[in-house]
Enzyme design. Structure first.
Site, PDB file in Angstrom:
ATOM      1  NE  ARG A 187      -0.347   8.407   5.879  1.00 28.83           N
ATOM      2  CZ  ARG A 187      -0.340   7.950   6.971  1.00 28.83           C
ATOM      3  NH1 ARG A 187       0.834   8.015   7.704  1.00 28.83           N
ATOM      4  NH2 ARG A 187      -1.310   7.156   7.420  1.00 28.83           N
ATOM      5  CE  LYS A 194      -5.825   2.491   7.222  1.00 27.67           C
ATOM      6  NZ  LYS A 194      -4.466   1.776   6.515  1.00 27.67           N
ATOM      7  CD  GLU A 245      -2.279   1.260   2.896  1.00 29.70           C
ATOM      8  OE1 GLU A 245      -2.716   2.444   3.304  1.00 29.70           O
ATOM      9  OE2 GLU A 245      -2.526   0.337   3.376  1.00 29.70           O
TER      10      GLU A 245
END
Length: 213
Positions: free
Chosen positions: A49, A133, A45
């Site tokens: 960011r 998640k 993943e």
């Protein structure tokens, strides 16, 4: 089903740890993905960011056929669409909005939405999402909290992320409602700066061998 379980399950069941990556230098993306795949963690993943995240997803998708690249920290439909366009094979969000749910429903790419509270989890289950998640895992109550959800929210499984390391991963992986964990410890900053790809492969191999319930 909204979640495209047939596409998401093989990704999450394929390895006990999904590396959560923050790519600060685009040049690291391909060798890092190759190092992790060589250690038994092909699904990664890449989080949105950093400024290079979308380009990193595209590079890994184009140049590392053995990797299965996903996109994390997806906060909007725009993020979702640009990650899919770059080649992301799965989408991860720390939380959930109706905009993201609508976007996921219209896409062929599987979506792993975030949910923490019982109400959030129940709402997502109503939307057809049974794998979620759980972030930030340690700060939100950790393995003990997830264990307490197993009976009242039977049928929902989680990929906890946040504060998880080799030292506590087994606490989560031993739970019946945890399908895998997400973690950044397999690609530490010092190894990335040193371009220690062999060291990262060794960490990945260790993580790939963690037992699950």
């Amino acid at each position: 089903m909204a979640q495209k379980i047939d596409k998401l399950l093989p990704i999450l069941e394929g390895q006990p740890v999904i590396p959560v990556l923050k790519i600060d230098r685009l040049a690291d993306a391909v060798p890092l993905a190759r190092a992790l795949a060589a250690g038994g963690l092909p699904a990664v993943e890449i989080t949105l960011r950093t400024a290079d995240a979308i380009d990193a997803i595209r590079l890994v998708s184009d140049e590392v056929p053995e990797a299965l690249v996903g996109a994390g920290t997806i906060l909007s439909a725009h993020n979702f669409d640009e990650a899919v366009d770059a080649g992301a094979r799965f989408i991860v969000s720390p939380g959930t909005t109706q905009e993201l749910l609508d976007c996921a429903r219209a896409s062929d790419v599987p979506f792993l939405p975030g949910g923490i509270t019982p109400s959030e989890i129940m709402s997502l289950k109503e939307e057809g999402h049974s794998i979620l998640k759980f972030f930030p895992a340690e700060q939100a109550g950790g393995a003990a909290f997830l264990k307490s959800l197993a009976s009242p929210l039977a049928g929902v499984r989680f990929c906890p992320t946040g504060g998880i390391s080799l030292a506590n991963a087994h606490d989560y992986l031993g739970l019946s409602n945890v399908i895998c964990v997400g973690g950044s410890w397999v690609a530490p900053d010092d190894m990335l700066k040193a371009k220690d790809w062999d060291g990262i492969t060794a960490l990945a191999r260790q993580a790939a061998q963690l037992p699950r319930k």
